[in-house]
Design an enzyme around this catalytic site. Structure first.
Site, short mmCIF file in Angstrom:
data_model
loop_
_atom_site.label_atom_id
_atom_site.label_comp_id
_atom_site.label_asym_id
_atom_site.label_seq_id
_atom_site.Cartn_x
_atom_site.Cartn_y
_atom_site.Cartn_z
N TYR A 261 -28.63 -3.03 -23.57
CA TYR A 261 -28.52 -4.43 -23.94
C TYR A 261 -29.88 -5.02 -24.33
CZ TYR A 261 -27.59 -9.37 -23.85
OH TYR A 261 -27.48 -10.68 -24.21
N TRP B 92 -31.95 -7.98 -27.39
CA TRP B 92 -31.96 -8.59 -28.71
C TRP B 92 -32.72 -7.78 -29.75
CZ3 TRP B 92 -31.57 -13.95 -30.82
CH2 TRP B 92 -30.52 -14.66 -30.21
N1 LIG Z 1 -33.14 -15.87 -15.12
C1 LIG Z 1 -32.58 -15.72 -16.32
N2 LIG Z 1 -32.49 -14.50 -16.87
C2 LIG Z 1 -31.94 -14.34 -18.09
C3 LIG Z 1 -31.42 -15.44 -18.80
C4 LIG Z 1 -31.51 -16.73 -18.19
O1 LIG Z 1 -31.06 -17.75 -18.74
N3 LIG Z 1 -32.11 -16.83 -16.96
N4 LIG Z 1 -30.86 -15.25 -20.03
C5 LIG Z 1 -30.30 -13.94 -20.32
C6 LIG Z 1 -29.98 -13.78 -21.74
S1 LIG Z 1 -28.86 -14.92 -22.35
C7 LIG Z 1 -30.45 -12.79 -22.51
S2 LIG Z 1 -29.83 -12.62 -24.10
C8 LIG Z 1 -31.39 -11.80 -22.00
C9 LIG Z 1 -32.43 -11.35 -23.03
O2 LIG Z 1 -32.98 -10.14 -22.65
P1 LIG Z 1 -33.48 -9.07 -23.72
O3 LIG Z 1 -32.72 -9.20 -24.99
O4 LIG Z 1 -33.54 -7.76 -23.06
O5 LIG Z 1 -34.96 -9.60 -23.98
P2 LIG Z 1 -35.98 -9.28 -25.13
O6 LIG Z 1 -37.31 -9.67 -24.62
O7 LIG Z 1 -35.54 -9.89 -26.41
O8 LIG Z 1 -35.92 -7.69 -25.23
C10 LIG Z 1 -35.90 -7.00 -26.43
C11 LIG Z 1 -36.86 -5.83 -26.31
O9 LIG Z 1 -36.72 -5.04 -27.48
C12 LIG Z 1 -38.02 -4.69 -27.98
N5 LIG Z 1 -37.89 -4.47 -29.43
C13 LIG Z 1 -38.00 -5.34 -30.44
N6 LIG Z 1 -37.79 -4.75 -31.61
C14 LIG Z 1 -37.53 -3.45 -31.36
C15 LIG Z 1 -37.22 -2.33 -32.17
O10 LIG Z 1 -37.11 -2.41 -33.39
N7 LIG Z 1 -37.00 -1.14 -31.53
C16 LIG Z 1 -37.08 -1.02 -30.18
N8 LIG Z 1 -36.86 0.18 -29.65
N9 LIG Z 1 -37.38 -2.06 -29.40
C17 LIG Z 1 -37.59 -3.27 -29.97
C18 LIG Z 1 -38.88 -5.88 -27.61
O11 LIG Z 1 -40.24 -5.51 -27.59
C19 LIG Z 1 -38.32 -6.27 -26.24
O12 LIG Z 1 -39.00 -5.63 -25.21
O13 LIG Z 1 -32.06 -12.34 -20.84
C20 LIG Z 1 -31.14 -12.76 -19.84
N10 LIG Z 1 -31.87 -13.09 -18.64
N1 LIG Z 2 -36.93 -20.46 -28.05
C1 LIG Z 2 -35.93 -19.68 -27.61
N2 LIG Z 2 -34.65 -19.99 -27.92
C2 LIG Z 2 -33.63 -19.22 -27.46
C3 LIG Z 2 -33.87 -18.07 -26.68
C4 LIG Z 2 -35.23 -17.78 -26.34
O1 LIG Z 2 -35.52 -16.81 -25.61
N3 LIG Z 2 -36.21 -18.60 -26.82
N4 LIG Z 2 -32.81 -17.28 -26.26
C5 LIG Z 2 -31.53 -17.39 -26.96
C6 LIG Z 2 -30.43 -16.85 -26.16
S1 LIG Z 2 -30.35 -15.16 -25.99
C7 LIG Z 2 -29.47 -17.61 -25.59
S2 LIG Z 2 -28.18 -16.88 -24.77
C8 LIG Z 2 -29.50 -19.07 -25.70
C9 LIG Z 2 -29.18 -19.72 -24.36
O2 LIG Z 2 -28.86 -21.04 -24.52
P1 LIG Z 2 -28.51 -21.92 -23.22
O3 LIG Z 2 -27.67 -21.17 -22.30
O4 LIG Z 2 -28.03 -23.25 -23.67
O5 LIG Z 2 -29.99 -22.11 -22.67
P2 LIG Z 2 -30.80 -22.19 -21.31
O6 LIG Z 2 -32.20 -22.38 -21.82
O7 LIG Z 2 -30.52 -21.07 -20.39
O8 LIG Z 2 -30.29 -23.48 -20.59
C10 LIG Z 2 -30.34 -24.75 -21.19
C11 LIG Z 2 -30.43 -25.79 -20.12
O9 LIG Z 2 -29.25 -25.81 -19.31
C12 LIG Z 2 -29.59 -26.55 -18.15
N5 LIG Z 2 -28.73 -26.13 -17.05
C13 LIG Z 2 -28.87 -25.06 -16.24
N6 LIG Z 2 -27.87 -25.03 -15.34
C14 LIG Z 2 -27.09 -26.10 -15.58
C15 LIG Z 2 -25.89 -26.63 -14.99
O10 LIG Z 2 -25.34 -26.09 -14.04
N7 LIG Z 2 -25.38 -27.76 -15.52
C16 LIG Z 2 -25.96 -28.39 -16.57
N8 LIG Z 2 -25.36 -29.48 -17.04
N9 LIG Z 2 -27.08 -27.93 -17.15
C17 LIG Z 2 -27.64 -26.80 -16.66
C18 LIG Z 2 -31.05 -26.27 -17.86
O11 LIG Z 2 -31.75 -27.47 -17.56
C19 LIG Z 2 -31.53 -25.58 -19.11
O12 LIG Z 2 -32.76 -26.10 -19.58
O13 LIG Z 2 -30.78 -19.50 -26.12
C20 LIG Z 2 -31.22 -18.84 -27.31
N10 LIG Z 2 -32.36 -19.56 -27.81
MO LIG Z 3 -28.67 -14.62 -24.60
#
Ligand SMILES: Nc1nc2c(c(=O)[nH]1)N[C@H]1C(S)=C(S)[C@@H](COP(=O)(O)OP(=O)(O)OC[C@H]3O[C@@H](n4cnc5c(=O)[nH]c(N)nc54)[C@H](O)[C@@H]3O)O[C@H]1N2
Ligand SMILES: Nc1nc2c(c(=O)[nH]1)N[C@H]1C(S)=C(S)[C@@H](COP(=O)(O)OP(=O)(O)OC[C@H]3O[C@@H](n4cnc5c(=O)[nH]c(N)nc54)[C@H](O)[C@@H]3O)O[C@H]1N2
Ligand SMILES: [Mo]
Length: 748
Positions: free
Chosen positions: A113, A115
């Site tokens: 998993y 991005w």
């Molecule tokens: N506490 C907390 N944890 C969370 C979340 C949260 O809201 N709170 N959000 C969750 C969510 S929604 C997500 S999507 C995840 C994101 O978690 P990830 O998608 O695992 O995070 P990234 O840092 O985007 O990891 C992508 C990795 O791929 C590598 N990469 C980039 N390009 C390439 C390539 O071409 N080839 C290879 N082999 N590698 C490459 C990058 O260097 C990086 O290390 O985190 C989750 N974790």
């Molecule tokens: N710049 C940037 N943008 C991103 C990403 C990134 O890594 N960087 N990651 C992308 C990815 S993979 C994803 S999945 C999306 C995630 O998009 P979201 O899930 O919308 O994003 P989060 O930043 O986890 O949370 C947004 C806000 O939700 C609020 N929140 C947390 N818990 C609760 C709750 O119980 N109730 C309410 N009402 N609010 C709450 C928090 O204050 C938090 O700041 O973002 C994407 N966009």
């Molecule tokens: Mo995500």
């Protein structure tokens, strides 16, 4: 005479948008915004430093303990031995072969998993899946950390699958601008998150839309623990995290008891209100879900709840729900309940009314474009059927053979011997990283492809250095974007890095499966083949796409996809005629009560939406853990990517934690102070920012700092996942529960 290096400029695309890149003598030396982007992201600014950073994986590397004795305990602390490509590939291929022959392909976890990077062909995860399928299959994962829980619950409620609803059918920003009078945003609509979109986002428009909403006098209500969760100028109802379902129930209670429910809509378009109503009114459990009941749970006063409910019933109201709400324990409930509330208001299917999910979560949601799919590198068929919900990896490693529930099925965790990861960083993204660090000792072998020495790469046995998109050619394209890019190779591979495709091809050769994996095509040939397929498909749909050489010469084009425009309204045909255009639910209607879910017999997700307090939230705060931690996405980057160079900036690490003055004062904490954030699972350092923009009792620490110190000691950089709990949202969704965590703070 040596040729003087020449400054060149090209455009490339990324998850955070398009940008211009200057190269000189094989190095990236600068970036600039893409001229057609009205609100470009600043994320690429750090790219020249990150791409050439000292933390790049230079050569194939094998962990010394594993190389010498197949040790598993030294992951994260051992040193690595650099090996020539051929030798490292031989070792990895032999190990894959040993595991599949001895234990079967069900012993290989290849969910992989993450991005990764944008680009249609060089998508690391898809490449790894295709390779693993070619060699006999792998244990895959279902859903995403982003929306895993929603993807499980919403098909029961609205008919599925969920993602096309989000990306193709939900009301467009134009529709909302034209029709909505009250925009009620649970979890806000966050411009910092709208900077990114998987696969690319060329025109960042979210802020512009909110300016337009303000000009039109639309009432915009941000219901979230942080004021900054919505653009400036919105009303802020500060809510306790994890309590939105109680608030939604109370709004529904006002609507029902004040005679504002649209019973005609409920009769025509929904089933099960009569099973839900006794719960709402307290007839079934003695607790009417009134504003007075909800106020102490959600921290919003009864008068404010009543006023909001009346306004929602008397104006064209659009409810949006952020993905964050389902990235929490019992995240199924606010998702289901928001649909029930919208149904009671009777506006589903009317333009600018009803409900929608994930606006602002990524920049593409709400864009009204003709969805043009294609250019997907086939992953083939996976002969292994076993699959886990993506966020249950820790449990899978800890409990091989154990039974667990998932969305009505009773499943068994496989016994994993080899983990293969390309394009993700589980030691960034998973919860309870200290526990994952322990579970990670179970597999015999861990193979990772990575450009950088992330915490995951450091915990692998075999690390292959991967190129970044700037070191290879590709096509940039997203279904939620109307631009198409030729992404040129801008610089040669850094050090000895190779493309994921090249690495996997070399492994496939060693396993005698190169012809199957490559179908005889090089990367360049695949890119052209996929492109031509896309071009033909587009033409079939009446969209003219330039030929490959023309696109290459032009670097980018904008496609005429903005057609559906102003009227895109979720479920409009269904509302019009529910018999002729039924939903894909068992009843064909919106399910307020689901016989299917009821039949599962889950106490953590019964047959209609209910208020279920999470195990960790302010209602369960203790002296040892009095504060609710939310861990949102970082504003300055994507997840853990580009972190190496961001962390170099003086004072940037540890990461910043936002603290309310009333929580800072008794702890003697001021802005800029270093603090320790801790609970029973772990602790990390962070730098305090004292602000009234966060609700009292809540602290916000973004994700993405590289996890540093293994074991229960303090993480120096501020990774919130040393604090979060590794539990599923419920037996139904089994999503990740990152936003449900209690912590305390102390000044360091
Ligand atoms: N506490 C907390 N944890 C969370 C979340 C949260 O809201 N709170 N959000 C969750 C969510 S929604 C997500 S999507 C995840 C994101 O978690 P990830 O998608 O695992 O995070 P990234 O840092 O985007 O990891 C992508 C990795 O791929 C590598 N990469 C980039 N390009 C390439 C390539 O071409 N080839 C290879 N082999 N590698 C490459 C990058 O260097 C990086 O290390 O985190 C989750 N974790
Ligand atoms: N710049 C940037 N943008 C991103 C990403 C990134 O890594 N960087 N990651 C992308 C990815 S993979 C994803 S999945 C999306 C995630 O998009 P979201 O899930 O919308 O994003 P989060 O930043 O986890 O949370 C947004 C806000 O939700 C609020 N929140 C947390 N818990 C609760 C709750 O119980 N109730 C309410 N009402 N609010 C709450 C928090 O204050 C938090 O700041 O973002 C994407 N966009
Ligand atoms: Mo995500």
């Amino acid at each position: 005479m040596a040729k003087r290096p020449e400054l060149r400029t090209h455009v490339t695309s990324s998850h955070w948008g398009a940008f211009e890149v200057d190269t000189l003598g094989g190095r990236i030396v600068g970036t600039r915004p893409f001229p057609e982007d009205p609100h470009p992201s600043a994320i690429p600014d750090i790219l020249p430093k990150a791409v050439h950073h000292r933390t790049r994986v230079a050569r194939p590397a094998i962990r010394r303990g594993w190389l010498e004795s197949r040790d598993r305990g030294g992951r994260g602390s051992d040193e690595f031995v650099d090996l020539p490509w051929d030798e490292a590939l031989d070792i990895a291929a032999a190990e894959l072969d040993r595991v599949r022959k001895r234990f079967g392909n069900e012993a290989i976890f290849g969910g992989s998993y993450g991005w990764s990077s944008a680009g249609r062909f060089h998508h690391a995860q898809s490449q790894a899946h295709r390779f693993l399928n070619t060699i006999g299959g792998y244990v895959a994962s279902f859903g995403s950390y982003s929306t895993g829980c929603a993807q499980a619950i919403m098909p029961h409620v609205l008919g599925g699958p969920f993602l096309p609803f989000l990306y193709e059918h939900q009301d467009s920003w134009e529709t909302i601008a034209d029709h909505t009078e009250t925009l009620v945003m649970f979890g806000g609509v966050n411009p910092k998150n709208a900077q990114v979109s998987m696969g690319g986002i060329t025109r960042h428009e979210t802020v512009h839309w909110f300016d337009r909403f303000a000009e039109k006098g639309m009432r915009r209500v941000n219901i979230a623990p942080q004021k900054t969760d919505a653009p400036a100028g919105c009303d802020w109802i500060s809510v306790r995290p994890g309590s939105d379902t109680a608030l939604m129930l109370a709004i529904a209670h006002v609507v029902e008891t004040e005679g504002l429910t649209d019973h005609d809509f409920l009769t025509r378009c929904t089933v099960g209100f009569e099973r839900f109503r006794p719960y709402l009114l307290g007839e079934s459990d003695g607790a009417p879900k009134s504003p007075e009941w909800a106020a102490p749970l959600c921290g919003v006063g009864p008068d404010a709840i009543r006023a909001l409910a009346r306004r929602m019933a008397s104006t064209r109201t659009f409810i949006t729900v952020a993905w964050s709400l389902q990235r929490a324990e019992h995240g199924e409930q606010p998702y289901w309940m928001s649909a029930v509330l919208a149904a009671m208001l009777g506006q589903i299917g009317l333009p600018g009314g009803g409900v929608g999910y994930g606006y602002g979560a990524i920049g593409g949601v709400g864009k009204s474009l003709k969805g043009l799919t294609g250019m997907t590198f086939s992953q083939g068929e996976n002969p292994v059927q076993t699959m886990i919900p993506v966020a249950r990896i820790g449990d899978m490693l800890r409990h091989p053979g154990a039974f667990y529930d998932f969305n009505g099925r009773r499943q068994r965790y496989p016994d994993i011997r080899l983990v293969y990861w390309a394009g993700g960083n589980p030691f960034h993204h998973h919860q309870d990283l200290n526990a994952l660090h322990e579970a990670w000792k179970k597999p015999e072998t861990i193979i990772v492809h990575e450009p950088w020495w992330t915490a995951t790469a450091k915990r692998a046995d075999i690390v292959f250095p991967a190129t970044t998109p700037y070191e290879r050619e590709d096509i940039g394209r997203s279904n939620m974007d109307d631009y198409l890019f030729y992404m040129p190779q801008l610089i040669p591979p850094v050090a000895d890095a190779r493309d994921d495709y090249e690495i996997l091809t070399a492994l496939a050769e060693r396993l005698g499966l190169a012809a199957e994996f490559t179908e005889g095509r090089s990367s360049a040939e695949w890119i052209r083949t996929l492109y031509e397929g896309y071009r033909r498909k587009a033409e079939g749909e009446g969209v003219e796409v330039p030929d490959f050489e023309t696109l290459k010469a032009r670097n980018w084009v904008r496609l005429p996809l903005k057609t559906e425009g102003p009227n895109r309204t979720l479920l409009a045909p269904f509302r019009e005629d529910p018999e002729r255009c039924p939903l894909a639910t068992p009843s064909g209607k919106i399910e307020i009560f689901s016989e299917t879910i009821d039949g599962f017999g889950y106490d953590d997700c019964p047959g209609h939406p209910v208020w279920l307090p999470p195990s960790e939230w302010l209602g369960a705060a203790t002296g040892a853990a009095p504060l609710h931690l939310v861990s949102p996405q970082p504003g300055d980057k994507l997840h853990s990517q580009l972190e190496s160079a961001l962390a170099d900036v003086e004072g940037a690490r540890p990461e910043t934690i936002v603290v309310h003055p009333a929580d800072a004062a008794p702890r003697n904490i001021a802005t800029g102070d270093l603090v320790r954030v801790f609970n029973a699972r772990g602790s990390c350092r962070a730098r305090a920012m004292v602000s009234e923009d966060v609700r009292e009792g809540v602290v916000a620490l973004p994700t993405g700092a590289w996890f540093g110190d293994p074991g229960g000691n303090i993480d120096p950089n501020g990774n919130p996942n040393v604090l979060t709990a590794d539990i599923g949202t419920s037996r139904l969704g089994q999503g990740c529960s990152a936003h449900s965590a209690l912590v305390d703070l102390a000044r360091l």
